[in-house]
Write an enzyme that holds these catalytic residues in place. Structure first.
Site, PDB file in Angstrom:
ATOM      1  N   GLU A  42       5.593  -3.365   1.161  1.00 61.01           N
ATOM      2  CA  GLU A  42       5.761  -3.045  -0.271  1.00 61.01           C
ATOM      3  C   GLU A  42       5.020  -1.744  -0.493  1.00 61.01           C
ATOM      4  O   GLU A  42       3.785  -1.735  -0.533  1.00 61.01           O
ATOM      5  CB  GLU A  42       5.144  -4.151  -1.134  1.00 61.01           C
ATOM      6  CG  GLU A  42       5.794  -5.506  -0.987  1.00 61.01           C
ATOM      7  CD  GLU A  42       7.085  -5.627  -1.768  1.00 61.01           C
ATOM      8  OE1 GLU A  42       7.422  -4.678  -2.498  1.00 61.01           O
ATOM      9  OE2 GLU A  42       7.747  -6.651  -1.643  1.00 61.01           O
ATOM     10  N   CYS A  89       2.520   0.310  -8.966  1.00 61.29           N
ATOM     11  CA  CYS A  89       3.573   0.735  -8.035  1.00 61.29           C
ATOM     12  C   CYS A  89       4.898   0.899  -8.760  1.00 61.29           C
ATOM     13  O   CYS A  89       5.630   1.839  -8.532  1.00 61.29           O
ATOM     14  CB  CYS A  89       3.701  -0.265  -6.899  1.00 61.29           C
ATOM     15  SG  CYS A  89       4.007  -1.942  -7.449  1.00 61.29           S
ATOM     16  N   GLY A 129       0.838  -1.195   0.000  1.00 60.85           N
ATOM     17  CA  GLY A 129       0.000   0.000   0.000  1.00 60.85           C
ATOM     18  C   GLY A 129       0.871   1.242   0.000  1.00 60.85           C
ATOM     19  O   GLY A 129       2.034   1.211  -0.421  1.00 60.85           O
ATOM     20  N   SER A 130       0.323   2.332   0.491  1.00 60.80           N
ATOM     21  CA  SER A 130       1.035   3.607   0.430  1.00 60.80           C
ATOM     22  C   SER A 130       2.093   3.715   1.535  1.00 60.80           C
ATOM     23  O   SER A 130       2.034   3.003   2.546  1.00 60.80           O
ATOM     24  CB  SER A 130       0.028   4.750   0.588  1.00 60.80           C
ATOM     25  OG  SER A 130      -0.606   4.637   1.839  1.00 60.80           O
ATOM     26  N   GLU A 146       4.636  10.644  -5.801  1.00 62.50           N
ATOM     27  CA  GLU A 146       4.125   9.525  -6.599  1.00 62.50           C
ATOM     28  C   GLU A 146       2.739   9.929  -7.110  1.00 62.50           C
ATOM     29  O   GLU A 146       1.812  10.081  -6.321  1.00 62.50           O
ATOM     30  CB  GLU A 146       4.005   8.266  -5.731  1.00 62.50           C
ATOM     31  CG  GLU A 146       3.466   7.090  -6.510  1.00 62.50           C
ATOM     32  CD  GLU A 146       3.095   5.889  -5.642  1.00 62.50           C
ATOM     33  OE1 GLU A 146       2.565   6.067  -4.536  1.00 62.50           O
ATOM     34  OE2 GLU A 146       3.334   4.761  -6.101  1.00 62.50           O
ATOM     35  N   GLY A 162       1.927   2.379   5.319  1.00 59.37           N
ATOM     36  CA  GLY A 162       3.006   1.454   5.700  1.00 59.37           C
ATOM     37  C   GLY A 162       3.654   1.870   7.012  1.00 59.37           C
ATOM     38  O   GLY A 162       3.976   1.029   7.861  1.00 59.37           O
TER      39      GLY A 162
HETATM   40  P1  NAD Z   1      -3.416   2.387   1.189  1.00 60.11           P
HETATM   41  O1  NAD Z   1      -2.165   2.402   1.977  1.00 60.11           O
HETATM   42  O2  NAD Z   1      -4.388   3.472   1.373  1.00 60.11           O
HETATM   43  O3  NAD Z   1      -4.228   1.038   1.446  1.00 60.11           O
HETATM   44  C1  NAD Z   1      -3.647  -0.233   1.264  1.00 60.11           C
HETATM   45  C2  NAD Z   1      -4.336  -1.220   2.172  1.00 60.11           C
HETATM   46  O4  NAD Z   1      -4.036  -0.896   3.539  1.00 60.11           O
HETATM   47  C3  NAD Z   1      -5.848  -1.237   2.077  1.00 60.11           C
HETATM   48  O5  NAD Z   1      -6.306  -2.566   2.211  1.00 60.11           O
HETATM   49  C4  NAD Z   1      -6.269  -0.395   3.283  1.00 60.11           C
HETATM   50  O6  NAD Z   1      -7.575  -0.700   3.748  1.00 60.11           O
HETATM   51  C5  NAD Z   1      -5.227  -0.794   4.292  1.00 60.11           C
HETATM   52  N1  NAD Z   1      -4.959   0.195   5.329  1.00 60.11           N
HETATM   53  C6  NAD Z   1      -5.079   1.536   5.262  1.00 60.11           C
HETATM   54  N2  NAD Z   1      -4.687   2.098   6.409  1.00 60.11           N
HETATM   55  C7  NAD Z   1      -4.280   1.087   7.215  1.00 60.11           C
HETATM   56  C8  NAD Z   1      -3.746   1.025   8.545  1.00 60.11           C
HETATM   57  N3  NAD Z   1      -3.533   2.134   9.274  1.00 60.11           N
HETATM   58  N4  NAD Z   1      -3.427  -0.182   9.055  1.00 60.11           N
HETATM   59  C9  NAD Z   1      -3.600  -1.307   8.326  1.00 60.11           C
HETATM   60  N5  NAD Z   1      -4.124  -1.318   7.084  1.00 60.11           N
HETATM   61  C10 NAD Z   1      -4.455  -0.132   6.529  1.00 60.11           C
HETATM   62  O7  NAD Z   1      -2.931   2.263  -0.324  1.00 60.11           O
HETATM   63  P2  NAD Z   1      -3.817   2.320  -1.634  1.00 60.11           P
HETATM   64  O8  NAD Z   1      -4.199   3.733  -1.850  1.00 60.11           O
HETATM   65  O9  NAD Z   1      -4.876   1.268  -1.523  1.00 60.11           O
HETATM   66  O10 NAD Z   1      -2.774   1.836  -2.745  1.00 60.11           O
HETATM   67  C11 NAD Z   1      -1.968   2.699  -3.477  1.00 60.11           C
HETATM   68  C12 NAD Z   1      -0.550   2.629  -2.960  1.00 60.11           C
HETATM   69  O11 NAD Z   1      -0.081   1.287  -2.947  1.00 60.11           O
HETATM   70  C13 NAD Z   1       0.421   3.378  -3.853  1.00 60.11           C
HETATM   71  O12 NAD Z   1       1.282   4.133  -3.066  1.00 60.11           O
HETATM   72  C14 NAD Z   1       1.186   2.269  -4.556  1.00 60.11           C
HETATM   73  O13 NAD Z   1       2.468   2.614  -5.000  1.00 60.11           O
HETATM   74  C15 NAD Z   1       1.226   1.229  -3.502  1.00 60.11           C
HETATM   75  N6  NAD Z   1       1.501  -0.090  -4.084  1.00 60.11           N
HETATM   76  C16 NAD Z   1       2.726  -0.649  -3.858  1.00 60.11           C
HETATM   77  C17 NAD Z   1       3.031  -1.890  -4.431  1.00 60.11           C
HETATM   78  C18 NAD Z   1       4.378  -2.544  -4.210  1.00 60.11           C
HETATM   79  O14 NAD Z   1       4.504  -3.730  -4.490  1.00 60.11           O
HETATM   80  N7  NAD Z   1       5.381  -1.835  -3.743  1.00 60.11           N
HETATM   81  C19 NAD Z   1       2.086  -2.529  -5.222  1.00 60.11           C
HETATM   82  C20 NAD Z   1       0.851  -1.922  -5.426  1.00 60.11           C
HETATM   83  C21 NAD Z   1       0.569  -0.683  -4.841  1.00 60.11           C
END
Ligand code: NAD
Length: 498
Positions: free
Chosen positions: A254, A288, A232-233, A386, A237
């Site tokens: 990731e 990503c 995720g973001s 990003e 993270g």
């Molecule tokens: P996000 O961080 O908002 O959410 C990702 C996941 O985390 C979701 O399931 C969300 O419900 C959960 N989440 C949110 N806050 C949380 C918390 N405090 N504790 C635990 N879980 C929580 O990210 P997004 O907007 O869904 O995705 C986009 C981001 O993901 C971009 O920054 C992208 O680069 C990244 N991404 C990285 C990879 C990689 O392999 N490096 C792959 C795909 C996407």
């Protein structure tokens, strides 16, 4: 071909401790191409999570006693189920995520392929010392229960290998997909529950729960979960890492990227533009490891801008269920507004040229026209952040050293690429780029027999490969005395402990 189910598709159930269950709480899942609900998805409660954890802890020890070969066979069966239902899973993915159907079919096949790649990784018992006194072995043991949390851009490609890695390593796993894209992941669980014998996949070993971000925070705090495998973001993270400290959970993170692609002055522009455009605008820029900054040598700069502008103008933007569409919508409203805001900020920069797109599409849905930004440099949001959307800044450089320095001047370090006809030189430059994964003459594209992950704020740890699978395990040293030396070793150990 039409959808392989009546529209709306059935409301999916969660898979908790071996049972497929509905929930009183339901949240609508919006189609980003039409802004109408696809269907609803269950909202898990804390009790649901507790039951999933109890089921996982009960199933895991028996699973850990099975051989890698047996566990690999189960992963193969799980991959087969995905392939057998590729159409249904691809349609669900397109309806909830927005990407073109061809990309969604590719996602299902890649998810299955990733499970097989992980099942082929060898985790040998290593002898790290052996002499007359005995032998020291290094083995890896499962952690217990892994919590997998995924984002909304490629739900199945990210969920399947996390599940595969956790299971292959001998763990149980609990998956939480993103709130805006839970459908394909939940359906994947239903299919596995219905089509894989419980002898092969014991009840409780895999649970799939949907809900909001709060479900993710419950998982990171839960004492019954040993590790969080998060994608995720960067922002989320960091929260996951902080919350995991309370129970000293292991984490693999990731996170986001701001990948540079550097074009040297010897490239053949027409032949690389399709790959560059796909690398930047595939999944509407929501990848990503997509190209997020394109650096072109000054001598070819205008030609690169012209070619990328033509490619952007030729793209067909629309609903992913239309077979002619090449660029779908942005997946959710928050991201759509953020990308439009970035475009507005870019427009205000002195001297900037927006040579394609630069605005929302007039059709209903979260559509943004593929946007090319020229005459832009570092110090602007569109270059430094990003964007995660269909906007690409193209930056001009004079020397390769300068390009490498500027490409590396980022808090991110996920992927990077170099493009040149001199492949050996490209490989040397690629090694100087600060990223976890670098390519020469391509960008995007990974397989799970290779370790994928980022450096700097793009993450911690790797997924796939021996490195990734053993990060779902703990190393254990076993000291074995040579036959007849047991007493001697015991005495030494006693002396040592006194
Ligand atoms: P996000 O961080 O908002 O959410 C990702 C996941 O985390 C979701 O399931 C969300 O419900 C959960 N989440 C949110 N806050 C949380 C918390 N405090 N504790 C635990 N879980 C929580 O990210 P997004 O907007 O869904 O995705 C986009 C981001 O993901 C971009 O920054 C992208 O680069 C990244 N991404 C990285 C990879 C990689 O392999 N490096 C792959 C795909 C996407």
């Amino acid at each position: 071909m039409g959808a392989p189910f009546s529209i709306p598709p059935p409301v999916p159930r969660m898979w908790i401790a071996g049972a497929l269950v509905s929930a009183t709480g339901q949240a609508p899942v919006l189609n980003p191409a039409t802004l109408t609900p696809v269907t609803t998805a269950p909202l898990a409660t804390c009790d649901d999570l507790d039951r999933a954890v109890d089921g996982a802890r009960a199933a895991q020890p028996g699973w850990a006693n099975r051989s890698f070969t047996d566990r690999a066979a189960t992963l193969g069966r799980m991959a087969d189920v995905l392939i057998a239902h590729v159409e249904e899973l691809a349609w669900l993915t397109t309806l909830e995520q927005g990407k073109p159907l061809t990309a969604a079919r590719g996602e299902v096949m890649r998810a299955a392929g990733a499970m097989r790649e992980i099942a082929g990784i060898e985790i040998p018992r290593q002898t790290i010392r052996s002499d007359a006194t005995g032998r020291v072995d290094l083995i890896y043991r499962p952690l217990g229960v892994i919590g997998a949390i995924t984002p909304w851009n490629v739900p199945l490609i990210l969920a399947a290998p996390k599940i595969a890695s956790a299971l292959y390593a001998g763990n149980a796993v609990i998956l939480k997909p993103a709130p805006t894209t839970p459908l394909a992941s939940l359906r994947m669980g239903e299919l596995w529950a219905q089509e894989i014998a419980s002898d092969d996949l014991p009840p409780g070993l895999v649970s799939i729960l949907s809900g909001g971000n709060d479900l993710g925070t419950w998982m990171t705090a839960h004492a019954g979960i040993d590790k969080i495998s998060f994608t995720g973001s960067v922002e989320s993270g960091k929260k996951v890492m902080a919350a995991s400290a309370g129970t000293l959970k292991r984490v693999t993170l990731e996170l986001g990227g701001n990948d540079p692609a550097i074009l040297l002055d010897d490239v053949d522009i027409p032949s690389i533009v399709p790959a560059l455009f796909g690398g930047a605008f595939g999944l509407s820029g929501q990848l990503c490891m997509g190209i997020k900054r394109l650096y072109a040598s000054a001598s070819i700069y205008e030609d690169v801008v012209a070619a990328m502008t033509a490619a952007a103008k030729a793209a067909v933007v629309g609903d992913g269920t239309d077979p002619d569409v090449t660029v779908g919508p942005v997946q959710n409203e928050a991201q759509y507004r953020r990308v439009l805001d970035l475009i507005e900020d870019t427009r205000r920069q002195p001297g900037v040229r927006i040579t394609a797109g630069g605005r929302a599409s007039e059709r209903t849905g979260y559509f943004i026209e593929p946007t090319i930004v020229a005459d832009i440099a570092e110090g602007t949001r569109i270059v430094d952040e990003e964007q995660f959307g269909p906007v690409l800044p193209i930056l001009k450089y004079d020397t390769v050293d300068e390009a490498v320095h500027r490409a590396n001047a980022s808090e991110f370090g996920l992927g990077a690429s170099v493009w040149t006809q001199d492949v050996a030189r490209g490989a040397e430059i690629a090694a100087r780029l600060e990223a976890g994964y670098t390519w020469v003459n391509s960008h995007v594209g990974t397989t799970r027999d290779l370790p994928f992950g980022g450096i700097k704020q793009s993450g911690i740890g790797r997924q796939g490969h021996f490195i990734g699978v053993t990060s779902d395990m703990e190393p254990q040293v076993i000291v074995i005395p040579a036959a007849g030396t047991a007493d001697e070793s015991r005495i030494q150990a006693l002396e040592f402990s006194e």
